[in-house]
Scaffold this motif. Structure first.
Motif, PDB file in Angstrom:
ATOM      1  N   LEU A   7     -22.730 -11.273 -17.137  1.00  0.00           N
ATOM      2  CA  LEU A   7     -22.882 -12.657 -16.653  1.00  0.00           C
ATOM      3  C   LEU A   7     -24.347 -13.008 -16.379  1.00  0.00           C
ATOM      4  O   LEU A   7     -24.664 -14.142 -16.055  1.00  0.00           O
ATOM      5  CB  LEU A   7     -22.036 -12.899 -15.400  1.00  0.00           C
ATOM      6  CG  LEU A   7     -20.517 -12.837 -15.584  1.00  0.00           C
ATOM      7  CD1 LEU A   7     -19.807 -13.082 -14.264  1.00  0.00           C
ATOM      8  CD2 LEU A   7     -20.036 -13.844 -16.631  1.00  0.00           C
ATOM      9  N   GLU A   8     -25.241 -12.027 -16.507  1.00  0.00           N
ATOM     10  CA  GLU A   8     -26.667 -12.309 -16.327  1.00  0.00           C
ATOM     11  C   GLU A   8     -27.306 -12.952 -17.564  1.00  0.00           C
ATOM     12  O   GLU A   8     -28.421 -13.442 -17.506  1.00  0.00           O
ATOM     13  CB  GLU A   8     -27.445 -11.016 -16.027  1.00  0.00           C
ATOM     14  CG  GLU A   8     -27.171 -10.407 -14.669  1.00  0.00           C
ATOM     15  CD  GLU A   8     -27.691 -11.271 -13.519  1.00  0.00           C
ATOM     16  OE1 GLU A   8     -28.585 -12.112 -13.736  1.00  0.00           O
ATOM     17  OE2 GLU A   8     -27.169 -11.114 -12.406  1.00  0.00           O
ATOM     18  N   PHE A   9     -26.593 -12.915 -18.715  1.00  0.00           N
ATOM     19  CA  PHE A   9     -27.224 -13.295 -19.983  1.00  0.00           C
ATOM     20  C   PHE A   9     -26.802 -14.660 -20.504  1.00  0.00           C
ATOM     21  O   PHE A   9     -25.625 -15.009 -20.450  1.00  0.00           O
ATOM     22  CB  PHE A   9     -26.854 -12.285 -21.076  1.00  0.00           C
ATOM     23  CG  PHE A   9     -27.362 -10.898 -20.835  1.00  0.00           C
ATOM     24  CD1 PHE A   9     -28.695 -10.653 -20.572  1.00  0.00           C
ATOM     25  CD2 PHE A   9     -26.480  -9.821 -20.892  1.00  0.00           C
ATOM     26  CE1 PHE A   9     -29.152  -9.358 -20.374  1.00  0.00           C
ATOM     27  CE2 PHE A   9     -26.936  -8.523 -20.698  1.00  0.00           C
ATOM     28  CZ  PHE A   9     -28.264  -8.296 -20.437  1.00  0.00           C
ATOM     29  N   TRP A  34     -15.572 -15.449 -24.672  1.00  0.00           N
ATOM     30  CA  TRP A  34     -14.609 -14.788 -23.794  1.00  0.00           C
ATOM     31  C   TRP A  34     -15.009 -14.938 -22.326  1.00  0.00           C
ATOM     32  O   TRP A  34     -14.194 -15.245 -21.462  1.00  0.00           O
ATOM     33  CB  TRP A  34     -14.486 -13.300 -24.144  1.00  0.00           C
ATOM     34  CG  TRP A  34     -13.544 -13.053 -25.286  1.00  0.00           C
ATOM     35  CD1 TRP A  34     -13.868 -12.598 -26.525  1.00  0.00           C
ATOM     36  CD2 TRP A  34     -12.133 -13.277 -25.287  1.00  0.00           C
ATOM     37  NE1 TRP A  34     -12.741 -12.525 -27.303  1.00  0.00           N
ATOM     38  CE2 TRP A  34     -11.655 -12.927 -26.573  1.00  0.00           C
ATOM     39  CE3 TRP A  34     -11.212 -13.729 -24.335  1.00  0.00           C
ATOM     40  CZ2 TRP A  34     -10.313 -13.016 -26.924  1.00  0.00           C
ATOM     41  CZ3 TRP A  34      -9.869 -13.820 -24.688  1.00  0.00           C
ATOM     42  CH2 TRP A  34      -9.434 -13.473 -25.961  1.00  0.00           C
ATOM     43  N   LEU A  35     -16.286 -14.704 -22.085  1.00  0.00           N
ATOM     44  CA  LEU A  35     -16.752 -14.708 -20.689  1.00  0.00           C
ATOM     45  C   LEU A  35     -16.638 -16.093 -20.067  1.00  0.00           C
ATOM     46  O   LEU A  35     -16.160 -16.238 -18.938  1.00  0.00           O
ATOM     47  CB  LEU A  35     -18.218 -14.264 -20.610  1.00  0.00           C
ATOM     48  CG  LEU A  35     -18.525 -12.806 -20.959  1.00  0.00           C
ATOM     49  CD1 LEU A  35     -20.028 -12.581 -20.969  1.00  0.00           C
ATOM     50  CD2 LEU A  35     -17.851 -11.877 -19.955  1.00  0.00           C
ATOM     51  N   HIS A  36     -17.095 -17.114 -20.798  1.00  0.00           N
ATOM     52  CA  HIS A  36     -17.257 -18.423 -20.154  1.00  0.00           C
ATOM     53  C   HIS A  36     -16.215 -19.453 -20.574  1.00  0.00           C
ATOM     54  O   HIS A  36     -15.786 -20.263 -19.756  1.00  0.00           O
ATOM     55  CB  HIS A  36     -18.675 -18.940 -20.399  1.00  0.00           C
ATOM     56  CG  HIS A  36     -19.711 -18.061 -19.777  1.00  0.00           C
ATOM     57  ND1 HIS A  36     -19.931 -18.043 -18.413  1.00  0.00           N
ATOM     58  CD2 HIS A  36     -20.544 -17.151 -20.305  1.00  0.00           C
ATOM     59  CE1 HIS A  36     -20.887 -17.158 -18.139  1.00  0.00           C
ATOM     60  NE2 HIS A  36     -21.272 -16.606 -19.275  1.00  0.00           N
ATOM     61  N   ASP A  42     -12.145  -8.876 -17.783  1.00  0.00           N
ATOM     62  CA  ASP A  42     -12.369  -7.506 -18.255  1.00  0.00           C
ATOM     63  C   ASP A  42     -12.413  -7.478 -19.782  1.00  0.00           C
ATOM     64  O   ASP A  42     -12.088  -8.469 -20.438  1.00  0.00           O
ATOM     65  CB  ASP A  42     -11.298  -6.561 -17.705  1.00  0.00           C
ATOM     66  CG  ASP A  42      -9.914  -7.015 -18.114  1.00  0.00           C
ATOM     67  OD1 ASP A  42      -9.691  -7.258 -19.315  1.00  0.00           O
ATOM     68  OD2 ASP A  42      -9.048  -7.165 -17.229  1.00  0.00           O
ATOM     69  N   PHE A  43     -12.831  -6.330 -20.318  1.00  0.00           N
ATOM     70  CA  PHE A  43     -13.016  -6.233 -21.770  1.00  0.00           C
ATOM     71  C   PHE A  43     -11.692  -6.077 -22.505  1.00  0.00           C
ATOM     72  O   PHE A  43     -11.594  -6.378 -23.683  1.00  0.00           O
ATOM     73  CB  PHE A  43     -13.986  -5.084 -22.086  1.00  0.00           C
ATOM     74  CG  PHE A  43     -15.346  -5.307 -21.467  1.00  0.00           C
ATOM     75  CD1 PHE A  43     -16.129  -6.374 -21.878  1.00  0.00           C
ATOM     76  CD2 PHE A  43     -15.828  -4.480 -20.467  1.00  0.00           C
ATOM     77  CE1 PHE A  43     -17.373  -6.615 -21.307  1.00  0.00           C
ATOM     78  CE2 PHE A  43     -17.077  -4.699 -19.886  1.00  0.00           C
ATOM     79  CZ  PHE A  43     -17.838  -5.768 -20.307  1.00  0.00           C
ATOM     80  N   GLU A  62     -20.456  -4.529 -17.415  1.00  0.00           N
ATOM     81  CA  GLU A  62     -19.404  -5.036 -16.515  1.00  0.00           C
ATOM     82  C   GLU A  62     -19.458  -6.559 -16.475  1.00  0.00           C
ATOM     83  O   GLU A  62     -20.431  -7.181 -16.917  1.00  0.00           O
ATOM     84  CB  GLU A  62     -19.581  -4.457 -15.107  1.00  0.00           C
ATOM     85  CG  GLU A  62     -20.906  -4.860 -14.469  1.00  0.00           C
ATOM     86  CD  GLU A  62     -21.124  -4.262 -13.091  1.00  0.00           C
ATOM     87  OE1 GLU A  62     -20.170  -3.678 -12.530  1.00  0.00           O
ATOM     88  OE2 GLU A  62     -22.247  -4.399 -12.576  1.00  0.00           O
ATOM     89  N   ILE A  63     -18.374  -7.148 -15.943  1.00  0.00           N
ATOM     90  CA  ILE A  63     -18.305  -8.606 -15.747  1.00  0.00           C
ATOM     91  C   ILE A  63     -18.185  -8.784 -14.237  1.00  0.00           C
ATOM     92  O   ILE A  63     -17.130  -8.583 -13.660  1.00  0.00           O
ATOM     93  CB  ILE A  63     -17.063  -9.193 -16.458  1.00  0.00           C
ATOM     94  CG1 ILE A  63     -17.098  -8.838 -17.949  1.00  0.00           C
ATOM     95  CG2 ILE A  63     -17.001 -10.710 -16.244  1.00  0.00           C
ATOM     96  CD1 ILE A  63     -15.782  -9.105 -18.671  1.00  0.00           C
ATOM     97  N   ARG A  64     -19.327  -9.089 -13.618  1.00  0.00           N
ATOM     98  CA  ARG A  64     -19.318  -9.101 -12.145  1.00  0.00           C
ATOM     99  C   ARG A  64     -19.793 -10.435 -11.570  1.00  0.00           C
ATOM    100  O   ARG A  64     -20.981 -10.647 -11.350  1.00  0.00           O
ATOM    101  CB  ARG A  64     -20.166  -7.945 -11.599  1.00  0.00           C
ATOM    102  CG  ARG A  64     -20.075  -7.788 -10.072  1.00  0.00           C
ATOM    103  CD  ARG A  64     -20.486  -6.396  -9.619  1.00  0.00           C
ATOM    104  NE  ARG A  64     -21.730  -5.951 -10.231  1.00  0.00           N
ATOM    105  CZ  ARG A  64     -22.936  -6.267  -9.769  1.00  0.00           C
ATOM    106  NH1 ARG A  64     -23.079  -6.997  -8.692  1.00  0.00           N
ATOM    107  NH2 ARG A  64     -24.025  -5.827 -10.397  1.00  0.00           N
TER     108      ARG A  64
END
Ligand code: SAH
Ligand code: SF4
Length: 361
Positions: A7-9, A34-36, A42-43, A62-64
């Motif tokens: 989530l930092e990228f 997937w992330l946003h 999770d993966f 990780e997705i934190r």
């Protein structure tokens, strides 16, 4: 080994990350979605990635998001989310539903290093900048909670960086988070629907224009330097003439053709007809709109809200001079979610709260 928090990228950062672990760059777009888009936690959920890639990510990444610790709903539909960002520190994000849009008000710092006299966040002192994951994490959580309307459109259509903190003093993280807000693989918002609000950090306004032009709101709050020096100490560093020049430069690259000036109405301090006349003169060469904000009180602020009559009179003077002027409706004040009321929890590192206690003891 510390895992890398994806989530930092933004897209560029994630592409570089995938290259660094020997993966094809196009994976970055897939994973960003997937992330946003889907808010994957999770993966395992990322079913179109090969099993061995998922295992590799599991190992190294990780997705934190920040931890969501509380959620409150106001009688008027406003919702406030409280997020924990490390021991003793909490920040707030507020969702404000309106007829034709839904706006999320996002924080960028834990507290604020500037000490505007009328602001509860400023009163609390400062701890640190939020990370990209903590800034975008607010949108990530709120999107999950609010979802889409029956037509499939996202409920959050606008973002304003007007929560706790001064976004332009956390420049790089703010710009990366905005890049995610705008990216079609993430939140896909238009530049006109993302607004940075600043107290007037002049050099950073220029950099924002160069790197990430979005809508700009400037917290003006005073019509002359003497008054602004007093209620917003940052004015001593970047006085009004410099601020107005920076606004003009910003408009050359901005996605909107006006600057929004925010102006909190403080009874007897900045709400007199002469202040309106000074503002008209001050902004003569700056295409702008004014947004008058009724002052939201907090304990020991020392200020009072201007009367509705004073606000109407002030708005009329600006309008008569041809300046579009709106008055902000106070939303969410029953849950302390109104402008300037966001407090969260700040482990103050500036000793400001201590000094204040000594002062009043
Ligand atoms: N630091 C940035 C963004 C966060 S403040 C800035 O100052 O612009 C968001 C807005 O709320 C600013 O316009 C700020 O001046 C206003 N505000 C602060 N305290 C307030 C209060 N007590 N009542 C109403 N508005 C307030
Ligand atoms: Fe900081 Fe903005 Fe509050 Fe001023 S108004 S103290 S810049 S958050």
């Amino acid at each position: 080994m510390n895992k890398v928090n994806l989530l930092e990228f933004d897209l560029k950062g994630l592409t570089e990350y995938f290259q660094s672990i020997g993966e094809k760059p196009f994976r970055a777009k897939q994973v960003l979605r997937w992330l946003h888009h889907f808010g994957a936690e999770d993966f395992e959920q990322m079913t179109d990635l090969a099993k061995d890639l998922r295992a590799k990510l599991e190992e190294a990444a990780e997705i934190r998001p920040p931890r969501l610790v509380a959620e409150q709903a106001s009688a008027d539909g406003t919702r406030k989310f409280l997020l924990e960002v490390g021991p003793g520190n909490r920040v707030e994000t507020v969702f404000i539903p309106e007829e034709s849009r839904g706006t999320l008000c996002v924080s960028t710092q834990v507290g604020c290093a500037l000490e505007c006299r009328f602001c509860s966040t400023g009163r609390q002192g400062f701890n640190r900048n939020l990370t990209v994951a903590e800034i975008i994490g607010q949108l990530w959580w709120a999107n999950k909670a609010l979802g889409r309307d029956p037509k499939g459109e996202r409920i959050i259509s606008n973002v304003v960086l007007m929560g706790m903190g001064e976004p332009l003093l956390n420049f790089d993280h703010t710009v990366t988070a905005i890049s995610l807000m705008l990216d079609d693989h993430a939140y896909g918002l238009s530049r006109r629907r993302v607004t940075v609000s600043t107290s007037g950090i002049v050099p950073a306004m220029d950099r924002l224009g160069e790197q990430m032009p979005v809508a700009l709101a400037v917290s003006l709050h005073a019509s002359n330097d003497a008054l602004r020096d007093e209620i917003m100490p940052i004015n001593r560093k970047y006085p009004l003439a410099e601020l107005m020049a920076a606004c003009r430069r910003y408009l050359e690259v901005a996605p909107r053709d006006f600057i929004t000036f925010e102006y909190v109405m403080l009874d007897g301090v900045n709400d007199q007809p002469r202040h309106a006349r000074e503002l008209i003169e001050l902004t003569r060469d700056v295409p702008c709109k004014f947004n008058l904000i009724p002052f939201n009180p907090f304990p020991d602020s020392g200020y009072r809200r201007s009367s509705p009559e004073a606000v109407r009179r002030f708005a009329r003077l600006l309008m008569d001079a041809g300046i579009i002027t709106t008055t902000r409706k106070t939303r969410g004040d029953d849950i302390d979610a109104a402008c300037g009321q966001l407090a969260g929890k700040v482990e103050d590192r500036t000793r400001r709260t201590l000094r204040r206690m000594e002062h009043t003891a």
